[in-house]
Structures are given as C-alpha cells and as structure tokens.
Design a protein around this motif. Structure first.
Motif, mmCIF file in Angstrom:
data_model
loop_
_atom_site.group_PDB
_atom_site.id
_atom_site.type_symbol
_atom_site.label_atom_id
_atom_site.label_comp_id
_atom_site.label_asym_id
_atom_site.label_seq_id
_atom_site.Cartn_x
_atom_site.Cartn_y
_atom_site.Cartn_z
ATOM 1 N N VAL A 47 10.801 -1.902 -13.380
ATOM 2 C CA VAL A 47 9.923 -3.030 -13.719
ATOM 3 C C VAL A 47 10.300 -4.249 -12.887
ATOM 4 O O VAL A 47 9.443 -4.942 -12.340
ATOM 5 C CB VAL A 47 9.972 -3.338 -15.237
ATOM 6 N N GLY A 48 11.607 -4.507 -12.747
ATOM 7 C CA GLY A 48 12.063 -5.633 -11.933
ATOM 8 C C GLY A 48 11.618 -5.502 -10.490
ATOM 9 O O GLY A 48 11.155 -6.476 -9.876
ATOM 10 N N ASN A 49 11.742 -4.302 -9.925
ATOM 11 C CA ASN A 49 11.292 -4.071 -8.543
ATOM 12 C C ASN A 49 9.793 -4.289 -8.408
ATOM 13 O O ASN A 49 9.321 -4.855 -7.419
ATOM 14 C CB ASN A 49 11.650 -2.657 -8.088
ATOM 15 N N ASP A 50 9.032 -3.832 -9.395
ATOM 16 C CA ASP A 50 7.579 -3.992 -9.353
ATOM 17 C C ASP A 50 7.195 -5.469 -9.410
ATOM 18 O O ASP A 50 6.341 -5.925 -8.655
ATOM 19 C CB ASP A 50 6.930 -3.221 -10.503
ATOM 20 N N ILE A 51 7.839 -6.231 -10.281
ATOM 21 C CA ILE A 51 7.554 -7.670 -10.386
ATOM 22 C C ILE A 51 7.917 -8.361 -9.078
ATOM 23 O O ILE A 51 7.147 -9.173 -8.556
ATOM 24 C CB ILE A 51 8.322 -8.288 -11.575
ATOM 25 N N ASN A 53 8.012 -7.076 -6.056
ATOM 26 C CA ASN A 53 7.029 -6.700 -5.033
ATOM 27 C C ASN A 53 5.706 -7.438 -5.220
ATOM 28 O O ASN A 53 5.073 -7.848 -4.250
ATOM 29 C CB ASN A 53 6.804 -5.186 -5.032
ATOM 30 N N GLN A 54 5.277 -7.613 -6.466
ATOM 31 C CA GLN A 54 4.037 -8.344 -6.729
ATOM 32 C C GLN A 54 4.168 -9.801 -6.321
ATOM 33 O O GLN A 54 3.246 -10.370 -5.720
ATOM 34 C CB GLN A 54 3.647 -8.241 -8.198
ATOM 35 N N ILE A 55 5.310 -10.424 -6.610
ATOM 36 C CA ILE A 55 5.531 -11.826 -6.231
ATOM 37 C C ILE A 55 5.543 -11.952 -4.708
ATOM 38 O O ILE A 55 4.942 -12.871 -4.158
ATOM 39 C CB ILE A 55 6.846 -12.350 -6.850
ATOM 40 N N CYS A 56 6.204 -11.021 -4.039
ATOM 41 C CA CYS A 56 6.235 -11.053 -2.566
ATOM 42 C C CYS A 56 4.833 -10.929 -1.989
ATOM 43 O O CYS A 56 4.467 -11.658 -1.066
ATOM 44 C CB CYS A 56 7.128 -9.942 -2.024
ATOM 45 N N ARG A 57 4.032 -10.023 -2.539
ATOM 46 C CA ARG A 57 2.652 -9.856 -2.048
ATOM 47 C C ARG A 57 1.839 -11.123 -2.264
ATOM 48 O O ARG A 57 1.063 -11.526 -1.407
ATOM 49 C CB ARG A 57 1.980 -8.675 -2.743
ATOM 50 N N GLN A 58 2.009 -11.767 -3.419
ATOM 51 C CA GLN A 58 1.278 -13.007 -3.702
ATOM 52 C C GLN A 58 1.700 -14.101 -2.739
ATOM 53 O O GLN A 58 0.864 -14.822 -2.204
ATOM 54 C CB GLN A 58 1.526 -13.464 -5.144
#
Length: 70
Positions: A47-51, A53-58
C-alpha cells in the motif's frame, strides 16, 4: 459501477480469480517459507509503494503541465 467478482477456487487454494466487468484476472499466490515479513508487513509495504507511486505520477503530471504553460 463495474461488476466485480472475487472467487477462491477449492481445487487450488492459492489461486484467486477476479472478474472486473468483462475481464477476468487469475492470480496465483506464492509465499516464501523463509520470509521474515508478516502478511501485515507485506500489505503495509504494498500500500505504501502504491501511494508513493501515485504521488510521484501526480507530481510529474503537475510539472509537465506547468512546463507546457510556459
């Protein structure tokens, strides 16, 4: 809302079948006997990795949009 179905198979308990709309995903689960991580640790890490990655994409999207405005 999409039609979602999650199914565990009796003949192979380490297999999960997930149906999202008209797409079916089959996932086989494997765990190492030597692993030092608990299931809780694994979930928190994923979950931490997914969050992250989402922040980096944003942030990359925001930088790209600002560059195009200039």
């Amino acid at each position: 809302m999409e039609n979602r179905t999650i199914q565990l198979t009796e003949e192979n308990p380490s297999r999960i079948i997930i149906k999202l709309g008209r797409t079916t995903y089959i996932a086989d689960i494997h765990f190492s006997q030597e692993s030092k991580e608990t299931m809780n640790d694994k979930i928190i890490r994923l979950v931490g990795n997914d969050i992250f990655n989402q922040i980096c994409r944003q942030n990359i999207g925001d930088v790209t949009a600002k560059d195009e405005e200039q």
